[in-house]
Design a protein around this motif. Structure first.
Motif, PDB file in Angstrom:
ATOM      1  N   ALA A  40      54.226  45.955  39.443  1.00  0.00           N
ATOM      2  CA  ALA A  40      52.988  46.541  39.968  1.00  0.00           C
ATOM      3  C   ALA A  40      51.766  45.754  39.513  1.00  0.00           C
ATOM      4  CB  ALA A  40      52.849  47.989  39.516  1.00  0.00           C
ATOM      5  N   ARG A  41      50.964  45.324  40.479  1.00  0.00           N
ATOM      6  CA  ARG A  41      49.687  44.696  40.122  1.00  0.00           C
ATOM      7  C   ARG A  41      48.753  45.797  39.664  1.00  0.00           C
ATOM      8  NH1 ARG A  41      46.329  41.107  44.295  1.00  0.00           N
ATOM      9  NH2 ARG A  41      46.148  43.130  45.318  1.00  0.00           N
ATOM     10  N   VAL A  42      48.198  45.663  38.453  1.00  0.00           N
ATOM     11  CA  VAL A  42      47.331  46.701  37.901  1.00  0.00           C
ATOM     12  C   VAL A  42      45.875  46.259  37.787  1.00  0.00           C
ATOM     13  CG1 VAL A  42      49.166  47.965  36.713  1.00  0.00           C
ATOM     14  CG2 VAL A  42      47.969  46.106  35.519  1.00  0.00           C
ATOM     15  N   SER A  43      45.595  44.965  37.973  1.00  0.00           N
ATOM     16  CA  SER A  43      44.196  44.543  38.006  1.00  0.00           C
ATOM     17  C   SER A  43      44.051  43.216  38.729  1.00  0.00           C
ATOM     18  CB  SER A  43      43.597  44.450  36.603  1.00  0.00           C
ATOM     19  OG  SER A  43      44.091  43.329  35.908  1.00  0.00           O
ATOM     20  N   LEU A  44      42.846  43.017  39.272  1.00  0.00           N
ATOM     21  CA  LEU A  44      42.467  41.766  39.917  1.00  0.00           C
ATOM     22  C   LEU A  44      40.985  41.573  39.636  1.00  0.00           C
ATOM     23  CD1 LEU A  44      43.129  39.354  41.797  1.00  0.00           C
ATOM     24  CD2 LEU A  44      42.488  40.828  43.718  1.00  0.00           C
ATOM     25  N   GLU A  45      40.646  40.494  38.918  1.00  0.00           N
ATOM     26  CA  GLU A  45      39.266  40.211  38.548  1.00  0.00           C
ATOM     27  C   GLU A  45      38.867  38.830  39.032  1.00  0.00           C
ATOM     28  OE1 GLU A  45      37.992  41.903  34.447  1.00  0.00           O
ATOM     29  OE2 GLU A  45      39.999  41.067  34.197  1.00  0.00           O
ATOM     30  N   THR A  46      37.598  38.676  39.352  1.00  0.00           N
ATOM     31  CA  THR A  46      37.056  37.396  39.781  1.00  0.00           C
ATOM     32  C   THR A  46      36.305  36.758  38.608  1.00  0.00           C
ATOM     33  OG1 THR A  46      36.793  38.313  41.999  1.00  0.00           O
ATOM     34  CG2 THR A  46      35.630  36.265  41.518  1.00  0.00           C
ATOM     35  N   TYR A  47      36.530  35.473  38.388  1.00  0.00           N
ATOM     36  CA  TYR A  47      35.887  34.734  37.297  1.00  0.00           C
ATOM     37  C   TYR A  47      35.159  33.509  37.849  1.00  0.00           C
ATOM     38  CZ  TYR A  47      38.186  37.261  33.526  1.00  0.00           C
ATOM     39  OH  TYR A  47      38.579  38.231  32.635  1.00  0.00           O
ATOM     40  N   GLY A  50      34.766  30.841  33.606  1.00  0.00           N
ATOM     41  CA  GLY A  50      35.356  31.549  32.474  1.00  0.00           C
ATOM     42  C   GLY A  50      34.821  32.938  32.220  1.00  0.00           C
ATOM     43  N   LEU A  51      33.820  33.376  32.978  1.00  0.00           N
ATOM     44  CA  LEU A  51      33.245  34.711  32.800  1.00  0.00           C
ATOM     45  C   LEU A  51      33.536  35.592  34.010  1.00  0.00           C
ATOM     46  CD1 LEU A  51      29.707  33.802  31.421  1.00  0.00           C
ATOM     47  CD2 LEU A  51      31.663  34.673  30.124  1.00  0.00           C
ATOM     48  N   PRO A  52      33.776  36.901  33.789  1.00  0.00           N
ATOM     49  CA  PRO A  52      33.922  37.799  34.935  1.00  0.00           C
ATOM     50  C   PRO A  52      32.666  37.709  35.800  1.00  0.00           C
ATOM     51  CG  PRO A  52      34.545  38.906  32.901  1.00  0.00           C
ATOM     52  CD  PRO A  52      33.914  37.605  32.508  1.00  0.00           C
ATOM     53  N   ASP A  53      32.850  37.467  37.091  1.00  0.00           N
ATOM     54  CA  ASP A  53      31.716  37.301  37.998  1.00  0.00           C
ATOM     55  C   ASP A  53      32.202  37.530  39.426  1.00  0.00           C
ATOM     56  OD1 ASP A  53      28.819  35.444  37.675  1.00  0.00           O
ATOM     57  OD2 ASP A  53      29.586  35.998  39.654  1.00  0.00           O
ATOM     58  N   GLY A  54      31.964  38.743  39.925  1.00  0.00           N
ATOM     59  CA  GLY A  54      32.404  39.096  41.265  1.00  0.00           C
ATOM     60  C   GLY A  54      33.116  40.432  41.246  1.00  0.00           C
ATOM     61  N   PRO A  55      33.843  40.735  42.306  1.00  0.00           N
ATOM     62  CA  PRO A  55      34.531  42.027  42.372  1.00  0.00           C
ATOM     63  C   PRO A  55      35.707  42.109  41.407  1.00  0.00           C
ATOM     64  CG  PRO A  55      35.038  40.712  44.305  1.00  0.00           C
ATOM     65  CD  PRO A  55      34.005  39.951  43.527  1.00  0.00           C
ATOM     66  N   SER A  56      35.972  43.340  40.956  1.00  0.00           N
ATOM     67  CA  SER A  56      37.076  43.608  40.045  1.00  0.00           C
ATOM     68  C   SER A  56      37.690  44.951  40.416  1.00  0.00           C
ATOM     69  CB  SER A  56      36.544  43.652  38.608  1.00  0.00           C
ATOM     70  OG  SER A  56      37.550  44.005  37.707  1.00  0.00           O
ATOM     71  N   TRP A  57      39.021  45.010  40.425  1.00  0.00           N
ATOM     72  CA  TRP A  57      39.731  46.242  40.758  1.00  0.00           C
ATOM     73  C   TRP A  57      40.811  46.511  39.735  1.00  0.00           C
ATOM     74  CZ3 TRP A  57      38.839  42.379  44.340  1.00  0.00           C
ATOM     75  CH2 TRP A  57      37.973  42.695  45.385  1.00  0.00           C
ATOM     76  N   GLU A  58      41.111  47.803  39.526  1.00  0.00           N
ATOM     77  CA  GLU A  58      42.265  48.237  38.723  1.00  0.00           C
ATOM     78  C   GLU A  58      43.032  49.262  39.541  1.00  0.00           C
ATOM     79  OE1 GLU A  58      41.256  49.818  34.890  1.00  0.00           O
ATOM     80  OE2 GLU A  58      39.810  48.223  34.514  1.00  0.00           O
ATOM     81  N   TRP A  59      44.365  49.275  39.362  1.00  0.00           N
ATOM     82  CA  TRP A  59      45.223  50.241  40.041  1.00  0.00           C
ATOM     83  C   TRP A  59      46.127  50.921  39.030  1.00  0.00           C
ATOM     84  CZ3 TRP A  59      44.286  45.341  41.865  1.00  0.00           C
ATOM     85  CH2 TRP A  59      43.665  45.238  43.108  1.00  0.00           C
ATOM     86  N   TYR A  60      46.518  52.151  39.339  1.00  0.00           N
ATOM     87  CA  TYR A  60      47.583  52.806  38.580  1.00  0.00           C
ATOM     88  C   TYR A  60      48.895  52.141  38.975  1.00  0.00           C
ATOM     89  CZ  TYR A  60      44.286  56.506  37.306  1.00  0.00           C
ATOM     90  OH  TYR A  60      43.224  57.200  36.796  1.00  0.00           O
ATOM     91  N   ASN A  61      49.940  52.344  38.180  1.00  0.00           N
ATOM     92  CA  ASN A  61      51.245  51.721  38.462  1.00  0.00           C
ATOM     93  C   ASN A  61      51.777  52.054  39.848  1.00  0.00           C
ATOM     94  OD1 ASN A  61      51.141  50.689  35.917  1.00  0.00           O
ATOM     95  ND2 ASN A  61      52.692  52.037  35.057  1.00  0.00           N
ATOM     96  N   ASP A  62      51.403  53.221  40.394  1.00  0.00           N
ATOM     97  CA  ASP A  62      51.900  53.618  41.716  1.00  0.00           C
ATOM     98  C   ASP A  62      51.083  53.016  42.860  1.00  0.00           C
ATOM     99  OD1 ASP A  62      49.537  55.084  41.784  1.00  0.00           O
ATOM    100  OD2 ASP A  62      50.516  57.038  41.909  1.00  0.00           O
ATOM    101  N   GLY A  63      50.078  52.181  42.535  1.00  0.00           N
ATOM    102  CA  GLY A  63      49.276  51.531  43.566  1.00  0.00           C
ATOM    103  C   GLY A  63      47.984  52.257  43.914  1.00  0.00           C
TER     104      GLY A  63
END
Length: 123
Positions: A40-47, A50-63
């Motif tokens: 299960a993908r639980v996060s996707l961050e834009t960098y 080297g720094l977080p910069d842009g959209p970021s998402w988190e998911w529970y294990n069930d999506g």
């Protein structure tokens, strides 16, 4: 159009430097960073650099979507949202667009009933 580079945070070539920048193969990373728990993908961050910069998402294990925020140079900007696992909105936090100052917060319980409201007072 340039394809966005995407890496897994658990890649052995991912590291952090003394300035807390994300490095990939020894260089500050620009692209998307995924995190998985099992399959299960639980996060996707834009960098960027080297720094977080842009959209970021988190998911529970069930999506189910857990959180979303936009970040600029490591600071949250605009509206950040979190959801309870049942899909009901849990919180909404507002940050200024220019410097990421925390401006307001609203929270709800799992049934969607308001539990807290906070707003920064004008100086």
């Amino acid at each position: 159009m340039t394809e966005v580079k995407r890496i897994n945070i658990d890649d052995p070539e991912v590291d952090m430097d003394m300035g807390q920048r994300l490095l990939y193969r020894g260089e500050p990373f620009t692209g998307e960073v995924e995190e998985y728990l099992g399959d299960a993908r639980v996060s996707l961050e834009t960098y960027v650099d080297g720094l977080p910069d842009g959209p970021s998402w988190e998911w529970y294990n069930d999506g189910t979507l857990r959180a979303e925020v936009t970040v600029r140079k490591g600071r949250a900007v605009g509206i950040a949202r979190r959801w309870h696992q049942n899909g009901v909105l849990a919180s909404e936090r507002s940050f200024s667009e220019d410097n990421g100052m925390f401006l307001s917060s609203r929270e709800w319980d799992e049934q969607g009933q308001p539990t807290e409201v906070w707003r920064k007072e004008d100086d």
